[in-house]
Scaffold this motif. Structure first.
Motif, short mmCIF file in Angstrom:
data_model
loop_
_atom_site.label_atom_id
_atom_site.label_comp_id
_atom_site.label_asym_id
_atom_site.label_seq_id
_atom_site.Cartn_x
_atom_site.Cartn_y
_atom_site.Cartn_z
N UNK A 223 0.76 -1.20 0.10
CA UNK A 223 0.03 -0.04 -0.02
C UNK A 223 0.84 1.19 -0.02
N UNK A 224 1.11 1.86 -1.29
CA UNK A 224 2.07 3.00 -1.29
C UNK A 224 1.65 4.35 -0.32
N UNK A 225 0.23 4.51 -0.30
CA UNK A 225 -0.10 5.58 0.49
C UNK A 225 0.19 5.23 1.92
N UNK A 226 0.05 3.98 2.39
CA UNK A 226 0.18 3.87 3.86
C UNK A 226 1.80 3.73 3.98
N UNK A 227 2.39 3.09 3.09
CA UNK A 227 3.70 3.25 3.33
C UNK A 227 4.40 4.82 3.46
N UNK A 230 3.71 5.66 7.17
CA UNK A 230 4.85 4.98 7.91
C UNK A 230 5.98 5.95 7.88
N UNK A 231 6.41 6.35 6.85
CA UNK A 231 7.82 7.10 6.49
C UNK A 231 7.60 8.55 7.14
N UNK A 232 6.37 9.24 7.07
CA UNK A 232 6.27 10.56 7.43
C UNK A 232 6.06 10.34 8.90
N UNK A 265 12.85 4.49 2.08
CA UNK A 265 12.90 5.44 3.01
C UNK A 265 12.17 5.08 4.42
N UNK A 266 11.73 3.96 4.41
CA UNK A 266 11.21 3.39 5.68
C UNK A 266 12.27 3.02 6.68
N UNK A 267 12.04 3.23 7.99
CA UNK A 267 13.03 2.96 8.93
C UNK A 267 12.90 1.19 9.24
#
Length: 328
Positions: A223-227, A230-232, A265-267
């Motif tokens: 899910x690109x928007x959810x990802x 999570x990044x934000x 860019x996800x931790x």
């Protein structure tokens, strides 16, 4: 390259699930407990799939009956962790297994665990913190009792609250009261989500439980928007690649999304989950990631620094961990 001695930070480790099979067999022998069906012929844990894994896990755990048992378990687990270069670990510990959610009994177990952890730190240089964990398939009412145990014992050792168990049972929101209780007590929060429940389980975890970290969380890749959310929001994923492959979440390490998540860019961090069940160690995880993605020392140091920053511990402890990582 051998990654055995590289300093490592592990954020996702189930205390009982890290029990060496030989340790559980010895304890069963001492207590005359029949664990038929729990082990393969080679002595490893035997299970068919995720749900069967949970039942085998609970059967193996059944021999852990006393605070002394948990002290011995803690020693065995931390010796294995330290032998694979882990300098800081957080483990999921459940009052469901340690005193049946009775606060006073829980305190006795916790004292024994903490004493063993203190000795392991002196002997091996490994720091352990505890995340009190409710069991999802036990339901919301028992989770409330678990949260009260957590709130009563929050301190230098117990620093977080989380949830494990069968992700297909109930919703994240079922456990909102327990998480609110833990948050009010000053505990940091994580939950298993996005291992089996898809992106929706992650969305529920963020909306209803307001967690800072996600156990696994890998299905956010769908899910690109959810990802992007999570990044934000700076949410950190406790990724366990070897576990995901053994349980069939992904067919191979090559197919695992950890690199794509990190590149986006996800931790992300790396952990073993229940290492003897999944025939892994932190050393083995690094070896697999090196082979699959070509990651080297700079990558692993960066991953460990992300983990150190996301760790549920005080600033002074984080600073010490980071110095040890940066010294490599």
């Amino acid at each position: 390259m051998s990654w055995k001695d590289t300093p490592k930070v592990e954020l996702h480790l189930h205390h009982e699930g890290a029990a060496p099979p030989a340790f559980i067999r010895q304890l069963a022998h001492e207590k005359k407990v029949d664990l038929s069906g729990v082990f393969n012929d080679d002595g490893s844990y035997a299970f068919r799939d995720f749900v069967h894994f949970l039942s085998v896990y609970e059967a193996a755990t059944s021999v852990l009956k006393t605070p002394e048992d948990y002290a011995r378990l803690t020693t065995a687990v931390l010796e294995e962790c330290a032998a694979n270069g882990v300098i800081y670990a957080e483990s999921f510990i459940s009052p469901d297994f340690c005193g049946g959610r009775d606060v006073e009994a829980w305190k006795e177990y916790l004292h024994a665990i903490q004493e063993a952890a203190t000795k392991a730190e002196a002997d091996h240089g490994i720091v352990l913190k505890g995340i009190v964990t409710c069991i999802r398939h036990f339901g919301g009412e028992w989770a409330k009792e678990t949260a009260l145990c957590a709130a009563e014992t929050k301190g230098d050792f117990i620093t977080g609250f989380g949830m494990g168990g069968d992700e297909n049972q109930f919703t994240q929101g079922t456990f909102k009261w327990a998480y609110d209780c833990a948050r009010e007590a000053g505990l940091q929060l994580t939950t298993h989500a996005g291992e089996w429940g898809g992106p929706e389980s992650i969305r529920q975890a963020l909306d209803d439980l307001k967690v800072e970290r996600l156990g696994h969380g890998v299905q956010v890749i769908e899910d690109a928007a959810l990802m992007q959310r999570v990044i934000d929001e700076g949410v950190t994923l406790e990724v366990c690649p070897g576990s995901n492959v053994v349980l069939g979440v992904y067919p191979s390490i090559d197919a695992h999304p950890i690199k794509r998540l990190r590149d986006a860019g996800v931790k992300v961090t790396v952990s073993t989950d229940d290492p003897p069940f999944f025939h892994t160690t932190m050393t083995r995880e690094y070896e697999m990631l090196e082979q699959a993605f070509g990651w080297g020392q700079d990558d692993f140091t960066a991953l460990n620094l992300v983990a150190a920053e996301a760790a549920f511990c005080d600033t002074a402890t984080k600073t010490k961990i980071k110095k040890r990582l940066e010294a490599v």
